[in-house]
Design an enzyme around this catalytic site. Structure first.
Site, short mmCIF file in Angstrom:
data_model
loop_
_atom_site.label_atom_id
_atom_site.label_comp_id
_atom_site.label_asym_id
_atom_site.label_seq_id
_atom_site.Cartn_x
_atom_site.Cartn_y
_atom_site.Cartn_z
N SER A 208 5.19 1.91 2.53
CA SER A 208 5.33 3.13 1.76
C SER A 208 6.92 3.40 1.91
CB SER A 208 4.82 4.55 2.16
OG SER A 208 5.29 5.29 1.64
N ASN B 178 -12.24 8.56 2.63
CA ASN B 178 -11.38 9.24 1.64
C ASN B 178 -11.69 8.42 0.20
OD1 ASN B 178 -9.57 10.93 0.88
ND2 ASN B 178 -7.72 9.95 1.26
N THR C 145 8.09 6.04 2.40
CA THR C 145 8.28 7.11 3.24
C THR C 145 8.91 6.56 4.57
OG1 THR C 145 6.80 8.84 4.30
CG2 THR C 145 6.12 6.66 4.49
N LYS D 150 3.39 3.96 9.58
CA LYS D 150 3.53 2.96 8.86
C LYS D 150 5.10 2.14 9.21
CE LYS D 150 0.77 3.75 4.98
NZ LYS D 150 -0.14 2.70 4.73
N ARG E 26 11.72 11.35 -8.07
CA ARG E 26 11.32 10.37 -7.30
C ARG E 26 11.03 9.09 -8.30
NH1 ARG E 26 12.13 13.33 -3.93
NH2 ARG E 26 10.72 14.42 -2.39
N TYR F 134 2.62 10.39 9.76
CA TYR F 134 2.03 9.50 8.99
C TYR F 134 3.26 8.39 8.60
CZ TYR F 134 1.75 7.42 4.23
OH TYR F 134 1.88 6.58 3.28
N TYR G 120 -7.58 4.33 -4.03
CA TYR G 120 -6.95 4.35 -5.47
C TYR G 120 -6.22 3.27 -5.68
CZ TYR G 120 -3.08 6.27 -8.48
OH TYR G 120 -2.30 6.41 -9.70
#
Ligand code: UD1
Length: 341
Positions: A124, A35, A126, A152, A230, A148, A11
Site C-alpha cells: 500500500s 471481512n 500507506t 505492510k 489522493r 496497519y 474487494y
C-alpha cells in the site's frame, strides 16, 4: 497458470480473480471470510462462466496453508489476505501484527516447502507515511505512521530479505494508492463492514441513502480547495496491474516494487462532485476537523510500472464513480440481503 489467491473473496481479490479467470488461469482462493462474503466469488463465477475453487481457511493455521499448497501444481501466489483498518490497528496492534505478519510468514513457509517461489504482494502507498513530497516514487523513504501501515512495511522488509537470501524467488511488491470503483457489471464491488473508513464507500452510502451526510475531514490543507488530495485508481485497473506483474515475474527473478496509481490527484470536494454527477443528485457534505495522521496530498509517480510492466491506469475519476455507483445502487446493502424486520 495455477494461482493461489489469498483473500480472494475481498474487494481487490475478487476483481483480480475475475481477471485471472478471464485470462484463462486456474484459481484457488484461500480466505477466512472475516471481512468478505463468498457471494463475491459466486458472482465472479457467474460473470466468467468458470469455476473458482474456494477454501475457507486462515493463514494463521499453518496446517491449512501446508495442505492447500501441498496439493501441488501452483505456479504463483497473489497475497491479499490481511486486516486493513487503520483506526482498528491502533487499538489492536497485536491482532494486526499477528494476522498480517505471522499470516504472511506461514504462507511463505508453505511456499518454500512446496517449491512455489513466485509471489505478488498486496502492499500500500500507506508505507510512504504522511509524505507530501509528491509525486511519490518507489525510492521514497518508507515511514508508515500506524500499526496497519507498519505491517505492510515489515512484510516488504521480510520479502526483500527473502529475495536477497535466495535468488530463486520472484516477488512483486505492489503499492496501491486509493482503490475505488467496481466491475462494470455492477455485480461485484466494495462491501465494507460497519462504518466505512474510506472516502468513496462513505460517499456511496450517502448517495444511496444509508447515511445522511459526508464529513469532509479538513478544509484548511495547503491544496487549491483546502481538502485532501489522493490518487484514486479504478479497481479493474489495479487488478490488471497484478496480471502485468505476474507476467513480468515469469521472466525475472528478484524483488520488485511498483506503485499502482494513476499519477493524478483529486481533492475530496472533486470526488464528491464527480460522484454527485454519476449518481445524478447532489451529495450532502459538511466540513469537519482533520483526521489525525492524514497527509495533505498523496499521488503516485507510476512511471516504473509503465516502463517495466507496460501497465498504466486507463479509467478516469468519472468512470470510477459511475462504476462504483452502479454497484452501490444495485446492491445498497452490499452482498447481504437486509433483514426486513
Ligand atoms: C486510508 C488509510 C491508508 C489506507 C487507505 C486504503 C488513513 C489515515 N489512511 O488512506 O492507510 O492504505 O485508506 O485505501 O486512514 N475523507 C473524508 N471523509 C471521510 C473519509 C475520508 O474527508 O469520511 C478524506 C480523507 O481525509 C482523505 C481522503 O478523503 O483526504 C481519502 O481518505 P481515505 O479514503 O480514508 O484514504 P487515505 O486517507 O488516503
Amino acid at each position: 497458470m495455477k494461482v493461489l489467491v489469498t483473500g480472494g473473496a475481498g474487494y481487490i481479490g475478487s476483481h483480480t480473480t475475475l481477471c485471472l479467470l478471464q485470462e484463462g488461469h486456474e484459481v484457488v482462493v484461500l480466505d477466512n471470510l472475516v471481512n468478505s462474503d463468498p457471494e463475491s466469488l459466486e458472482r465472479v463465477q457467474r460473470l466468467t462462466g468458470r469455476e473458482v475453487d474456494v477454501r475457507v481457511g486462515d493463514l494463521l493455521d499453518e496446517h491449512t496453508v501446508d495442505a492447500v499448497l501441498g496439493e501441488g501444481g501452483f505456479d504463483s501466489v497473489i497475497h491479499f489476505a490481511g486486516l486493513k483498518a487503520v483506526g482498528e490497528s491502533v487499538e489492536m496492534p497485536l491482532r494486526y501484527y499477528r494476522n498480517n505478519v505471522v499470516g504472511t510468514l506461514n504462507l511463505l513457509a508453505g511456499m518454500e516447502k512446496h517449491g512455489v517461489r513466485t509471489l505478488v504482494f498486496s502492499s500500500s502507498a500507506t508505507v510512504y507515511g504522511a509524505n507530501d513530497n509528491v509525486p511519490l516514487n518507489e525510492k521514497c523513504e518508507l515511514d508508515a505512521t500506524n500499526p496497519y501501515g507498519r505491517t505492510k512495511e515489515q512484510i516488504e522488509d521480510i520479502l526483500s530479505d527473502l529475495g536477497a537470501a535466495d535468488p530463486r524467488w520472484r516477488i512483486a511488491l505492489l503499492r496501491y494508492f486509493n482503490p475505488v470503483g467496481a466491475h462494470e457489471s455492477g455485480l461485484i464491488g466494495e462491501d465494507p463492514q460497519g462504518t466505512p473508513n474510506n472516502l468513496l464507500p462513505f460517499v456511496a452510502q450517502v448517495a444511496v441513502g444509508r447515511r445522511p451526510v459526508v464529513k469532509v475531514f479538513g478544509n484548511d490543507y495547503p491544496t487549491p480547495d483546502g481538502t485532501g488530495i489522493r490518487d484514486y485508481i479504478h479497481v479493474m485497473d489495479l487488478a490488471a496491474g497484478h496480471l502485468a506483474a505476474l507476467a513480468y515475474l515469469g521472466s525475472a527473478k528478484g524483488v520488485f516494487r511498483w506503485n499502482l496509481g494513476t499519477g493524478r490527484g483529486s481533492s475530496v470536494l472533486e470526488v464528491i462532485a464527480a460522484f454527485s454527477e454519476a449518481a445524478g443528485s447532489a451529495i450532502p457534505y459538511e466540513f469537519a476537523p482533520r483526521r489525525p495522521g492524514d497527509a495533505a496530498i498523496s499521488y503516485a509517480d507510476p512511471s516504473s510500472a509503465l516502463g517495466d510492466l507496460g501497465w498504466s491506469a486507463e479509467r478516469n475519476l468519472a468512470q470510477m464513480c459511475a462504476d462504483h455507483w452502479r454497484w452501490q445502487k444495485a446492491n445498497p446493502h452490499g452482498y447481504k440481503i437486509p433483514d426486513p424486520t
